[in-house]
Design an enzyme around this catalytic site. Structure first.
Site, short mmCIF file in Angstrom:
data_model
loop_
_atom_site.label_atom_id
_atom_site.label_comp_id
_atom_site.label_asym_id
_atom_site.label_seq_id
_atom_site.Cartn_x
_atom_site.Cartn_y
_atom_site.Cartn_z
N ASP A 60 0.82 -1.21 0.00
CA ASP A 60 0.00 0.00 0.00
C ASP A 60 0.86 1.27 0.00
O ASP A 60 2.02 1.25 0.40
CB ASP A 60 -0.88 0.05 1.25
CG ASP A 60 -2.09 -0.87 1.15
OD1 ASP A 60 -2.18 -1.65 0.18
OD2 ASP A 60 -2.94 -0.83 2.06
N HIS A 206 3.84 -2.29 3.22
CA HIS A 206 3.90 -0.95 2.64
C HIS A 206 5.25 -0.76 1.96
O HIS A 206 6.29 -1.10 2.53
CB HIS A 206 3.71 0.11 3.73
CG HIS A 206 2.37 0.02 4.40
ND1 HIS A 206 2.09 -0.90 5.39
CD2 HIS A 206 1.22 0.73 4.22
CE1 HIS A 206 0.83 -0.76 5.79
NE2 HIS A 206 0.28 0.23 5.09
#
Length: 270
Positions: A60, A206
């Site tokens: 993400d 991430h």
């Protein structure tokens, strides 16, 4: 004033007063899917539970020219493809990096236009932003996106409706690495992921620290080889959501840690 008229006025007043509460409930209610346990048990497709012998690897918040290229390099070394949930404004600011992600065989998903929290209902604004982000992904990748993951995993009523209007399918995760914290290390990220990961699960990491503690992405990056090795040792393949079998909505949810029905990766020594 006749009694029946007074009663009617009170009922109308009560109904008008209830409208804001109903709107708020419609907005916030779906956000309860953020709770991992109920999500896995009741909404396995939203949780990202797919083919039992496959693990979906997702990232993400990117793309970020400071860190995303390092992830792409390691994924190339591991011969693993993943799904990158990108923020629309970041993607358009770094088009070449977006093109490179796709060129290397990875998949782009929609992570919103900006990385904000949805405190108040704003259905029109949310619809515009999600559609704008989806258009950016299609423009950069050459393919209409399939997946949508809201920032912070908060799937409000506005965001759910916006995703449907944009032709996107919401998907969250079954395991994450808590790699956004100041205390995150390669060992802690791997251990946290593997605690909840089963065959058919979806991993959230991430590829940037843009919305987290500066430098924390290095922990996720260093954890990747060990995570992939643990999955492969358990007989699980690792890949993007496109290969995860989420089109089968009739799939039986996997059990939790006490009785997992899919393969569970062994702990890594990293």
């Amino acid at each position: 004033m006749p009694r029946h008229r007074a009663v009617g006025d009170r009922l109308r007043t009560a109904a008008v007063a209830a409208v804001p509460a109903l709107v708020a409930a419609a907005h916030i209610g779906p956000a309860g899917t953020w709770l991992a346990g109920p999500r896995r048990a009741l909404l396995p497709a939203l949780a990202g539970i797919g083919t039992p012998h496959h693990v979906a690897l997702t990232f993400d918040d990117g793309p970020d020219p400071r860190s995303t290229p390092a992830f792409l390099a390691v994924l190339d070394e591991l011969a693993v493809r993943a799904t990158f949930f990108v923020v629309g404004e970041h993607l358009l600011a770094h088009r070449r990096l977006g093109h490179d992600i796709v060129r290397r065989g990875h998949e782009l998903g929609v992570h919103g236009w900006t990385h904000d929290r949805p405190w108040w209902p704003a259905p029109r604004r949310e619809a515009r932003r999600v559609a704008r982000a989806a258009h950016a992904v299609a423009e950069v990748s050459g393919t209409a996106p399939t997946w949508y993951r809201p920032p912070y995993g908060i799937l409000t009523g506005d965001r759910l409706l916006a995703a449907r209007r944009a032709g996107l399918r919401p998907v969250l995760w079954t395991a994450w690495g808590r790699d956004w914290t100041a205390r995150a290390t390669a060992e802690s990220v791997a251990a946290t992921v593997l605690t909840d990961l089963r065959g058919g699960g979806t991993v959230l990491l991430h590829d940037t620290d843009r919305h987290a503690v500066p430098g924390c992405w290095r922990a996720a990056l260093a954890a990747l080889p060990g995570l992939v090795a643990a999955c492969r040792a358990a007989g699980l393949t690792v890949g993007p959501l496109a290969e995860h079998g989420l089109t089968d909505r009739r799939r039986t949810p996997h059990a939790g840690p006490a009785g997992a029905t899919g393969s569970r990766p062994a702990p890594t020594g990293r």
